[in-house]
Design a protein around this motif. Structure first.
Motif, PDB file in Angstrom:
ATOM      1  N   LEU A 101      -7.589  31.687  32.004  1.00 53.68           N
ATOM      2  CA  LEU A 101      -7.498  33.028  32.184  1.00 53.68           C
ATOM      3  C   LEU A 101      -7.248  33.396  30.688  1.00 53.68           C
ATOM      4  CD1 LEU A 101      -5.211  33.199  35.358  1.00 53.68           C
ATOM      5  CD2 LEU A 101      -7.694  33.398  35.126  1.00 53.68           C
ATOM      6  N   LYS A 102      -7.546  34.825  30.540  1.00 53.39           N
ATOM      7  CA  LYS A 102      -7.413  35.493  29.244  1.00 53.39           C
ATOM      8  C   LYS A 102      -6.417  36.472  29.539  1.00 53.39           C
ATOM      9  CE  LYS A 102     -10.801  33.350  26.924  1.00 53.39           C
ATOM     10  NZ  LYS A 102     -10.350  31.974  26.352  1.00 53.39           N
ATOM     11  N   ALA A 103      -5.521  36.736  28.663  1.00 53.54           N
ATOM     12  CA  ALA A 103      -4.550  37.733  28.589  1.00 53.54           C
ATOM     13  C   ALA A 103      -5.156  39.054  28.504  1.00 53.54           C
ATOM     14  CB  ALA A 103      -3.568  37.609  27.490  1.00 53.54           C
ATOM     15  N   ALA A 108     -10.083  39.142  40.217  1.00 46.10           N
ATOM     16  CA  ALA A 108      -9.884  39.498  41.535  1.00 46.10           C
ATOM     17  C   ALA A 108     -10.054  38.116  42.241  1.00 46.10           C
ATOM     18  CB  ALA A 108     -10.897  40.650  41.984  1.00 46.10           C
ATOM     19  N   TRP A 109      -8.765  37.565  42.775  1.00 50.28           N
ATOM     20  CA  TRP A 109      -8.843  36.394  43.512  1.00 50.28           C
ATOM     21  C   TRP A 109      -9.394  36.536  44.623  1.00 50.28           C
ATOM     22  CZ3 TRP A 109      -5.283  34.862  47.437  1.00 50.28           C
ATOM     23  CH2 TRP A 109      -5.099  33.621  47.674  1.00 50.28           C
ATOM     24  N   PRO A 119     -12.995  30.955  42.526  1.00 47.17           N
ATOM     25  CA  PRO A 119     -12.057  31.238  43.341  1.00 47.17           C
ATOM     26  C   PRO A 119     -11.994  32.817  43.193  1.00 47.17           C
ATOM     27  CG  PRO A 119     -10.965  30.739  41.454  1.00 47.17           C
ATOM     28  CD  PRO A 119     -12.460  30.013  41.288  1.00 47.17           C
ATOM     29  N   PHE A 120     -12.930  33.417  42.841  1.00 50.78           N
ATOM     30  CA  PHE A 120     -12.908  34.950  42.589  1.00 50.78           C
ATOM     31  C   PHE A 120     -13.834  35.568  43.769  1.00 50.78           C
ATOM     32  CE2 PHE A 120     -12.218  32.988  38.389  1.00 50.78           C
ATOM     33  CZ  PHE A 120     -11.031  33.480  38.056  1.00 50.78           C
ATOM     34  N   CYS A 121     -13.526  36.875  43.716  1.00 52.25           N
ATOM     35  CA  CYS A 121     -14.151  37.774  44.861  1.00 52.25           C
ATOM     36  C   CYS A 121     -15.587  38.117  44.407  1.00 52.25           C
ATOM     37  CB  CYS A 121     -13.335  38.977  45.006  1.00 52.25           C
ATOM     38  SG  CYS A 121     -13.899  40.155  46.337  1.00 52.25           S
ATOM     39  N   ASP A 122     -16.516  38.070  45.386  1.00 53.31           N
ATOM     40  CA  ASP A 122     -17.823  38.390  45.129  1.00 53.31           C
ATOM     41  C   ASP A 122     -18.208  39.757  46.083  1.00 53.31           C
ATOM     42  OD1 ASP A 122     -18.322  37.331  47.600  1.00 53.31           O
ATOM     43  OD2 ASP A 122     -19.958  35.959  46.696  1.00 53.31           O
ATOM     44  N   GLY A 123     -17.331  40.389  46.845  1.00 54.10           N
ATOM     45  CA  GLY A 123     -17.259  41.119  47.895  1.00 54.10           C
ATOM     46  C   GLY A 123     -17.849  40.704  49.086  1.00 54.10           C
ATOM     47  N   ALA A 124     -17.659  39.425  49.396  1.00 51.37           N
ATOM     48  CA  ALA A 124     -18.087  38.756  50.741  1.00 51.37           C
ATOM     49  C   ALA A 124     -17.075  39.352  51.968  1.00 51.37           C
ATOM     50  CB  ALA A 124     -18.303  37.533  50.836  1.00 51.37           C
ATOM     51  N   HIS A 125     -15.944  39.725  51.564  1.00 51.35           N
ATOM     52  CA  HIS A 125     -15.047  40.110  52.596  1.00 51.35           C
ATOM     53  C   HIS A 125     -15.301  41.341  53.311  1.00 51.35           C
ATOM     54  CE1 HIS A 125     -13.851  42.447  48.981  1.00 51.35           C
ATOM     55  NE2 HIS A 125     -13.453  43.324  49.908  1.00 51.35           N
ATOM     56  N   PRO A 130     -13.338  41.930  57.217  1.00 46.82           N
ATOM     57  CA  PRO A 130     -13.230  43.566  56.489  1.00 46.82           C
ATOM     58  C   PRO A 130     -11.737  44.073  56.529  1.00 46.82           C
ATOM     59  CG  PRO A 130     -14.237  43.494  58.742  1.00 46.82           C
ATOM     60  CD  PRO A 130     -14.270  42.006  58.412  1.00 46.82           C
ATOM     61  N   GLY A 131     -10.686  43.331  57.185  1.00 45.92           N
ATOM     62  CA  GLY A 131      -9.363  43.583  57.079  1.00 45.92           C
ATOM     63  C   GLY A 131      -8.641  42.913  55.765  1.00 45.92           C
ATOM     64  N   LEU A 132      -9.411  42.079  55.077  1.00 49.34           N
ATOM     65  CA  LEU A 132      -8.727  41.393  53.984  1.00 49.34           C
ATOM     66  C   LEU A 132      -9.400  41.772  52.643  1.00 49.34           C
ATOM     67  CD1 LEU A 132      -8.894  37.624  55.059  1.00 49.34           C
ATOM     68  CD2 LEU A 132      -6.914  39.170  55.157  1.00 49.34           C
ATOM     69  N   SER A 133      -8.739  41.772  51.449  1.00 48.05           N
ATOM     70  CA  SER A 133      -9.367  42.549  50.227  1.00 48.05           C
ATOM     71  C   SER A 133      -8.817  41.405  49.020  1.00 48.05           C
ATOM     72  CB  SER A 133      -8.652  43.808  50.171  1.00 48.05           C
ATOM     73  OG  SER A 133      -7.305  43.949  49.877  1.00 48.05           O
ATOM     74  N   PRO A 134      -9.326  41.648  47.991  1.00 50.33           N
ATOM     75  CA  PRO A 134      -9.180  40.376  46.929  1.00 50.33           C
ATOM     76  C   PRO A 134      -7.765  40.942  46.212  1.00 50.33           C
ATOM     77  CG  PRO A 134     -10.598  42.034  46.172  1.00 50.33           C
ATOM     78  CD  PRO A 134     -10.570  42.231  47.656  1.00 50.33           C
ATOM     79  N   LEU A 135      -7.054  39.831  45.526  1.00 50.16           N
ATOM     80  CA  LEU A 135      -5.761  40.242  45.040  1.00 50.16           C
ATOM     81  C   LEU A 135      -6.165  40.212  43.538  1.00 50.16           C
ATOM     82  CD1 LEU A 135      -2.631  39.952  44.910  1.00 50.16           C
ATOM     83  CD2 LEU A 135      -3.027  37.653  44.268  1.00 50.16           C
ATOM     84  N   ARG A 136      -6.074  41.461  43.194  1.00 45.72           N
ATOM     85  CA  ARG A 136      -6.196  41.704  41.602  1.00 45.72           C
ATOM     86  C   ARG A 136      -5.012  41.456  40.808  1.00 45.72           C
ATOM     87  NH1 ARG A 136      -9.548  45.229  44.512  1.00 45.72           N
ATOM     88  NH2 ARG A 136     -11.572  45.204  43.940  1.00 45.72           N
ATOM     89  N   PHE A 137      -5.222  40.881  39.791  1.00 46.46           N
ATOM     90  CA  PHE A 137      -3.986  40.477  38.818  1.00 46.46           C
ATOM     91  C   PHE A 137      -4.674  40.478  37.333  1.00 46.46           C
ATOM     92  CE2 PHE A 137      -6.005  36.401  39.772  1.00 46.46           C
ATOM     93  CZ  PHE A 137      -5.738  35.515  38.722  1.00 46.46           C
ATOM     94  N   THR A 138      -3.377  40.663  36.389  1.00 50.36           N
ATOM     95  CA  THR A 138      -3.803  40.652  35.024  1.00 50.36           C
ATOM     96  C   THR A 138      -2.782  39.772  34.290  1.00 50.36           C
ATOM     97  OG1 THR A 138      -4.481  42.829  35.082  1.00 50.36           O
ATOM     98  CG2 THR A 138      -4.030  41.982  32.788  1.00 50.36           C
ATOM     99  N   PRO A 139      -3.017  38.484  33.760  1.00 51.96           N
ATOM    100  CA  PRO A 139      -2.304  37.813  33.341  1.00 51.96           C
ATOM    101  C   PRO A 139      -1.511  38.271  31.985  1.00 51.96           C
ATOM    102  CG  PRO A 139      -4.433  36.641  33.200  1.00 51.96           C
ATOM    103  CD  PRO A 139      -4.552  37.925  33.828  1.00 51.96           C
ATOM    104  N   ALA A 140      -0.453  37.898  31.541  1.00 54.47           N
ATOM    105  CA  ALA A 140       0.088  38.299  30.506  1.00 54.47           C
ATOM    106  C   ALA A 140      -0.240  37.469  29.081  1.00 54.47           C
ATOM    107  CB  ALA A 140       1.848  38.529  30.560  1.00 54.47           C
ATOM    108  N   GLU A 141      -0.547  36.293  29.312  1.00 50.37           N
ATOM    109  CA  GLU A 141      -1.014  35.385  28.156  1.00 50.37           C
ATOM    110  C   GLU A 141      -2.227  34.681  28.462  1.00 50.37           C
ATOM    111  OE1 GLU A 141       2.542  31.957  28.576  1.00 50.37           O
ATOM    112  OE2 GLU A 141       2.926  33.919  27.797  1.00 50.37           O
TER     113      GLU A 141
END
Length: 177
Positions: A101-103, A108-109, A119-125, A130-141
């Protein structure tokens, strides 16, 4: 003492009345005379009487629910079947994914397990879950991390070893093209 519009006298005073706001107007009055409230007035605060409190508790516990009459005889309208709740994620892999991962970059997991870019989202949900959505996160380092592939982790998006459990290891994997 429990009449609407009457004002309680200040404790220890000789007939002096407190300055309380006027009672709110009642809509759709049939009679001009005031009816007693099911509350006791104590100072400037109104307290529920024991009988009113029991009524509220019974209503909250389901005892105050009125039963309807039986429906009239005739053709019945079929009941609508509702789903048992939110869709559950499927096991995408029985082991975690090592990812560099890049800081500062947002990722979008995939939380549903249907993505073809694990392990990343491509919109298949949107279609599959339809009730689930990806977890978006931004690493600090910048870091090499292990992202969950079984989608059952208690520390999303990172692996916590849940994939080692028998329920995950015995689960079928979705077909891959």
């Amino acid at each position: 003492m429990g009449l609407r519009g009457s004002r309680p006298e200040a404790a220890g005073s000789t007939g002096a009345r407190r300055n309380l706001p006027p009672s709110p107007p009642r809509l759709f009055r049939r009679h001009r005379e005031e009816e007693p409230l099911p509350v006791e007035v104590t100072g400037a605060m109104r307290m529920l009487s024991p009988a009113a409190l029991v009524t509220l508790v019974r209503a909250a516990a389901g005892g105050g629910v009125r039963r309807c009459r039986a429906p009239p005889a005739g053709p019945r309208i079929p009941a609508v079947r509702r789903s048992s709740g939110a869709p559950q994620p499927v096991v995408a892999a029985k082991e975690p994914f090592p990812v560099e991962l890049k800081a500062g970059k947002t990722y979008a997991w995939c939380s549903c397990g249907h993505s073809k870019r694990q392990p990343f989202c491509d919109g298949a949900h949107k279609k599959a879950a339809p009730g689930l959505s990806p977890l978006r996160f931004t690493p600090a380092e910048d870091a090499l991390v292990w992202l969950c592939g079984c989608k059952r982790t208690r520390t999303p998006p990172y692996c916590d070893g849940t994939h080692k459990e028998e329920a995950v290891q015995g689960a079928p994997l979705p077909p891959r093209p």
